[in-house]
Write a protein that holds these residues in place. Structure first.
Motif, PDB file in Angstrom:
ATOM      1  N   ARG A 250      -3.522  27.327 -10.806  1.00  0.00           N
ATOM      2  CA  ARG A 250      -4.214  26.705  -9.671  1.00  0.00           C
ATOM      3  C   ARG A 250      -5.062  27.730  -8.930  1.00  0.00           C
ATOM      4  NH1 ARG A 250      -2.181  21.584  -8.587  1.00  0.00           N
ATOM      5  NH2 ARG A 250      -0.271  21.087  -9.737  1.00  0.00           N
ATOM      6  N   LEU A 251      -4.546  28.944  -8.774  1.00  0.00           N
ATOM      7  CA  LEU A 251      -5.306  30.008  -8.115  1.00  0.00           C
ATOM      8  C   LEU A 251      -6.539  30.388  -8.925  1.00  0.00           C
ATOM      9  CD1 LEU A 251      -2.416  32.257  -6.794  1.00  0.00           C
ATOM     10  CD2 LEU A 251      -4.348  31.446  -5.424  1.00  0.00           C
ATOM     11  N   ARG A 252      -6.400  30.462 -10.231  1.00  0.00           N
ATOM     12  CA  ARG A 252      -7.552  30.820 -11.066  1.00  0.00           C
ATOM     13  C   ARG A 252      -8.645  29.783 -10.916  1.00  0.00           C
ATOM     14  NH1 ARG A 252      -9.588  34.729 -11.508  1.00  0.00           N
ATOM     15  NH2 ARG A 252      -7.482  35.590 -11.707  1.00  0.00           N
ATOM     16  N   ARG A 253      -8.253  28.519 -10.944  1.00  0.00           N
ATOM     17  CA  ARG A 253      -9.228  27.443 -10.752  1.00  0.00           C
ATOM     18  C   ARG A 253      -9.881  27.553  -9.376  1.00  0.00           C
ATOM     19  NH1 ARG A 253      -6.814  21.839 -12.351  1.00  0.00           N
ATOM     20  NH2 ARG A 253      -5.538  22.090 -10.476  1.00  0.00           N
ATOM     21  N   PHE A 254      -9.060  27.822  -8.361  1.00  0.00           N
ATOM     22  CA  PHE A 254      -9.544  27.938  -6.990  1.00  0.00           C
ATOM     23  C   PHE A 254     -10.528  29.100  -6.849  1.00  0.00           C
ATOM     24  CE2 PHE A 254      -9.089  29.487  -2.594  1.00  0.00           C
ATOM     25  CZ  PHE A 254      -9.288  28.323  -1.877  1.00  0.00           C
ATOM     26  N   LEU A 255     -10.178  30.264  -7.413  1.00  0.00           N
ATOM     27  CA  LEU A 255     -11.024  31.447  -7.286  1.00  0.00           C
ATOM     28  C   LEU A 255     -12.321  31.316  -8.080  1.00  0.00           C
ATOM     29  CD1 LEU A 255      -8.302  34.240  -7.508  1.00  0.00           C
ATOM     30  CD2 LEU A 255      -9.478  33.411  -5.467  1.00  0.00           C
TER      31      LEU A 255
ATOM     32  N   GLN B 245      -7.006  35.730  10.348  1.00  0.00           N
ATOM     33  CA  GLN B 245      -5.625  36.180  10.129  1.00  0.00           C
ATOM     34  C   GLN B 245      -5.004  35.445   8.954  1.00  0.00           C
ATOM     35  OE1 GLN B 245      -2.986  35.881  13.541  1.00  0.00           O
ATOM     36  NE2 GLN B 245      -1.159  35.989  12.252  1.00  0.00           N
ATOM     37  N   LEU B 246      -5.229  34.149   8.872  1.00  0.00           N
ATOM     38  CA  LEU B 246      -4.653  33.357   7.785  1.00  0.00           C
ATOM     39  C   LEU B 246      -5.143  33.845   6.424  1.00  0.00           C
ATOM     40  CD1 LEU B 246      -2.990  30.934   6.817  1.00  0.00           C
ATOM     41  CD2 LEU B 246      -5.043  29.517   7.155  1.00  0.00           C
ATOM     42  N   SER B 247      -6.447  34.045   6.280  1.00  0.00           N
ATOM     43  CA  SER B 247      -7.005  34.510   5.003  1.00  0.00           C
ATOM     44  C   SER B 247      -6.471  35.887   4.632  1.00  0.00           C
ATOM     45  CB  SER B 247      -8.530  34.542   5.070  1.00  0.00           C
ATOM     46  OG  SER B 247      -9.066  33.236   5.125  1.00  0.00           O
ATOM     47  N   SER B 248      -6.372  36.763   5.634  1.00  0.00           N
ATOM     48  CA  SER B 248      -5.862  38.115   5.384  1.00  0.00           C
ATOM     49  C   SER B 248      -4.408  38.078   4.912  1.00  0.00           C
ATOM     50  CB  SER B 248      -5.980  38.950   6.662  1.00  0.00           C
ATOM     51  OG  SER B 248      -5.411  40.232   6.486  1.00  0.00           O
ATOM     52  N   GLU B 249      -3.588  37.282   5.570  1.00  0.00           N
ATOM     53  CA  GLU B 249      -2.179  37.173   5.179  1.00  0.00           C
ATOM     54  C   GLU B 249      -2.037  36.562   3.788  1.00  0.00           C
ATOM     55  OE1 GLU B 249       0.271  35.183   7.985  1.00  0.00           O
ATOM     56  OE2 GLU B 249      -0.198  36.537   9.642  1.00  0.00           O
ATOM     57  N   LEU B 250      -2.853  35.561   3.494  1.00  0.00           N
ATOM     58  CA  LEU B 250      -2.783  34.914   2.184  1.00  0.00           C
ATOM     59  C   LEU B 250      -3.082  35.912   1.079  1.00  0.00           C
ATOM     60  CD1 LEU B 250      -2.298  32.242   0.731  1.00  0.00           C
ATOM     61  CD2 LEU B 250      -4.750  31.741   0.978  1.00  0.00           C
ATOM     62  N   SER B 251      -4.068  36.762   1.297  1.00  0.00           N
ATOM     63  CA  SER B 251      -4.412  37.795   0.320  1.00  0.00           C
ATOM     64  C   SER B 251      -3.247  38.754   0.114  1.00  0.00           C
ATOM     65  CB  SER B 251      -5.650  38.562   0.792  1.00  0.00           C
ATOM     66  OG  SER B 251      -5.966  39.610  -0.111  1.00  0.00           O
ATOM     67  N   VAL B 252      -2.620  39.159   1.208  1.00  0.00           N
ATOM     68  CA  VAL B 252      -1.482  40.096   1.126  1.00  0.00           C
ATOM     69  C   VAL B 252      -0.344  39.497   0.316  1.00  0.00           C
ATOM     70  CG1 VAL B 252       0.348  41.193   2.482  1.00  0.00           C
ATOM     71  CG2 VAL B 252      -2.024  41.348   3.242  1.00  0.00           C
ATOM     72  N   ILE B 253       0.023  38.246   0.609  1.00  0.00           N
ATOM     73  CA  ILE B 253       1.166  37.619  -0.065  1.00  0.00           C
ATOM     74  C   ILE B 253       0.882  37.396  -1.540  1.00  0.00           C
ATOM     75  CG2 ILE B 253       2.553  35.524  -0.212  1.00  0.00           C
ATOM     76  CD1 ILE B 253       2.363  35.257   2.766  1.00  0.00           C
ATOM     77  N   LEU B 254      -0.321  36.914  -1.856  1.00  0.00           N
ATOM     78  CA  LEU B 254      -0.640  36.635  -3.258  1.00  0.00           C
ATOM     79  C   LEU B 254      -0.625  37.917  -4.081  1.00  0.00           C
ATOM     80  CD1 LEU B 254      -3.506  34.024  -2.808  1.00  0.00           C
ATOM     81  CD2 LEU B 254      -1.171  33.595  -3.602  1.00  0.00           C
ATOM     82  N   GLN B 255      -1.100  39.017  -3.524  1.00  0.00           N
ATOM     83  CA  GLN B 255      -1.036  40.296  -4.240  1.00  0.00           C
ATOM     84  C   GLN B 255       0.399  40.783  -4.354  1.00  0.00           C
ATOM     85  OE1 GLN B 255      -4.355  43.268  -3.391  1.00  0.00           O
ATOM     86  NE2 GLN B 255      -4.647  41.840  -1.673  1.00  0.00           N
ATOM     87  N   ARG B 256       1.157  40.657  -3.266  1.00  0.00           N
ATOM     88  CA  ARG B 256       2.550  41.110  -3.261  1.00  0.00           C
ATOM     89  C   ARG B 256       3.385  40.342  -4.286  1.00  0.00           C
ATOM     90  NH1 ARG B 256       4.843  40.862   2.552  1.00  0.00           N
ATOM     91  NH2 ARG B 256       5.220  38.668   2.054  1.00  0.00           N
ATOM     92  N   ALA B 257       3.066  39.051  -4.455  1.00  0.00           N
ATOM     93  CA  ALA B 257       3.808  38.220  -5.405  1.00  0.00           C
ATOM     94  C   ALA B 257       3.311  38.376  -6.839  1.00  0.00           C
ATOM     95  CB  ALA B 257       3.708  36.751  -4.987  1.00  0.00           C
ATOM     96  N   GLY B 258       2.255  39.165  -7.021  1.00  0.00           N
ATOM     97  CA  GLY B 258       1.710  39.362  -8.354  1.00  0.00           C
ATOM     98  C   GLY B 258       0.943  38.172  -8.883  1.00  0.00           C
TER      99      GLY B 258
ATOM    100  N   ILE C 173      -2.255  37.343  -7.842  1.00  0.00           N
ATOM    101  CA  ILE C 173      -3.642  37.771  -8.014  1.00  0.00           C
ATOM    102  C   ILE C 173      -3.661  39.296  -8.062  1.00  0.00           C
ATOM    103  CG2 ILE C 173      -4.619  35.767  -6.812  1.00  0.00           C
ATOM    104  CD1 ILE C 173      -5.209  37.616  -4.422  1.00  0.00           C
ATOM    105  N   GLY C 174      -4.734  39.840  -8.640  1.00  0.00           N
ATOM    106  CA  GLY C 174      -4.911  41.284  -8.676  1.00  0.00           C
ATOM    107  C   GLY C 174      -5.921  41.735  -7.644  1.00  0.00           C
ATOM    108  N   ARG C 175      -6.089  43.023  -7.521  1.00  0.00           N
ATOM    109  CA  ARG C 175      -7.044  43.569  -6.546  1.00  0.00           C
ATOM    110  C   ARG C 175      -8.458  43.095  -6.837  1.00  0.00           C
ATOM    111  NH1 ARG C 175      -5.397  47.750  -3.379  1.00  0.00           N
ATOM    112  NH2 ARG C 175      -7.505  48.584  -3.284  1.00  0.00           N
ATOM    113  N   ASP C 176      -8.767  42.879  -8.101  1.00  0.00           N
ATOM    114  CA  ASP C 176     -10.114  42.434  -8.470  1.00  0.00           C
ATOM    115  C   ASP C 176     -10.396  41.003  -7.998  1.00  0.00           C
ATOM    116  OD1 ASP C 176     -10.463  44.867  -9.698  1.00  0.00           O
ATOM    117  OD2 ASP C 176     -10.066  44.121 -11.728  1.00  0.00           O
ATOM    118  N   ASP C 177      -9.346  40.260  -7.642  1.00  0.00           N
ATOM    119  CA  ASP C 177      -9.524  38.874  -7.203  1.00  0.00           C
ATOM    120  C   ASP C 177      -9.737  38.746  -5.693  1.00  0.00           C
ATOM    121  OD1 ASP C 177      -9.068  37.749  -9.804  1.00  0.00           O
ATOM    122  OD2 ASP C 177      -6.919  38.119  -9.519  1.00  0.00           O
TER     123      ASP C 177
END
Length: 290
Positions: free
Chosen positions: A12-17, A158-171, A173-177
């Motif tokens: 779902r994230l890949r489709r979204f991105l 703030q919401l977008s920033s937190e979402l990025s942090v969690i998705l990276q922390r959970a593996g 998405i990668g830094r390139d995303d």
């Protein structure tokens, strides 16, 4: 979280991105992150709103909404011909301490939040036992107890920033995303507006207060407000207060029928169900007349 669930979220994230943005996908992503949102209260809150929208009695928006209600309720009591006692001022002081920013506290009292909180606690203890307060303790009590303070619970940024942090922390998405996620920030903010629009929280007095989206501010940013109503006077007094603020202008990110000129700024809110249209803007959900 199971391997299958994580794979579901990744697809779902890949489709979204890649630009195929669906509110249903983002719903599932937030629900999948609810148990992994430690340290990211905005993401946790949107996930909780998606899971349970009506008469919410806990969470960040609920706490801030209740604190704002307490702050304005005590501050306006004399205007509403009601008496104010020590316990009223204490309720307001404790709520306003939570609402005030660190910069506001330092500017007003010349101290850190921790120091101001300690002085307020001592002042409350002494006032309840009819003992004399120090000058700094009294200053903290009168500042927090005798004013109306409000601030949004969180912002779209703030919401977008937190979402990025969690998705990276959970593996997930990668830094390139990250750059692609930043491009989707407007959609993420509008989706949060949809999650809260039309919902309600339970106030300290047990009454529900509705949340609604609109743009009733000088910059015409899309926002979500809580509708606080006081009924002591001959006519209800309504006090709408912003709890979620975006940096998206309604003229750009809402369809033309939702932004009608001229209208008084205080009524620039929407009372119709909303969705995000194919063009990425907020739109009223069409009514099927067939």
């Amino acid at each position: 979280m199971s391997v299958l669930v994580d794979e579901d979220l990744r697809r779902r994230l890949r489709r979204f991105l890649e630009g195929d943005r669906r509110t249903g996908d983002l719903d599932r992503i937030y629900l999948g992150l609810r148990g992994r949102a430690q340290g990211c209260p905005a993401v946790q809150e949107i996930g909780d709103f998606i899971a349970h929208r009506d008469r919410r009695d806990k969470g960040l928006i609920t706490q801030v909404g209740r604190d704002v209600f307490t702050s304005v309720e005590v501050w306006s009591r004399t205007l509403r011909n009601l008496e104010v006692d020590l316990e009223d001022f204490i309720r307001a002081a404790e709520a306003n301490l939570r609402l005030a920013s660190d910069d506001t506290i330092r500017s007003a009292l010349g101290s850190s939040r921790q120091m101001a909180a300690a002085r307020l606690k001592k002042a409350i203890q002494k006032l309840r036992t009819k003992r004399e307060t120090s000058e700094t303790e009294w200053a903290a009590f009168t500042y927090f107890g005798n004013r109306f303070i409000w601030c949004p619970a969180f912002s779209g940024k703030q919401l977008s920033s937190e979402l990025s942090v969690i998705l990276q922390r959970a593996g997930l998405i990668g830094r390139d995303d990250v750059a692609q996620l930043e491009i989707a920030a407007a959609f993420i903010a509008l989706h949060a507006v949809l999650a809260m629009h039309g919902s309600s929280i339970v106030l300290p007095n047990g009454e529900p207060a509705r949340l609604f989206a609109g743009y009733a501010n000088t910059d015409r940013w899309i926002e979500v407000k809580i509708d606080l109503v006081f009924n002591e006077l001959s006519k209800p007094v309504m006090t709408p207060i912003c709890l979620f603020m975006t940096d998206l202008r309604a003229d750009i990110y809402a369809t033309a029928d939702l932004v009608i000129e001229p209208r008084p700024v205080l009524v620039d809110h929407w009372s119709t169900p909303l969705e995000i249209g194919p063009d990425g803007r907020l739109a009223a959900i069409a009514c099927d007349e067939g």
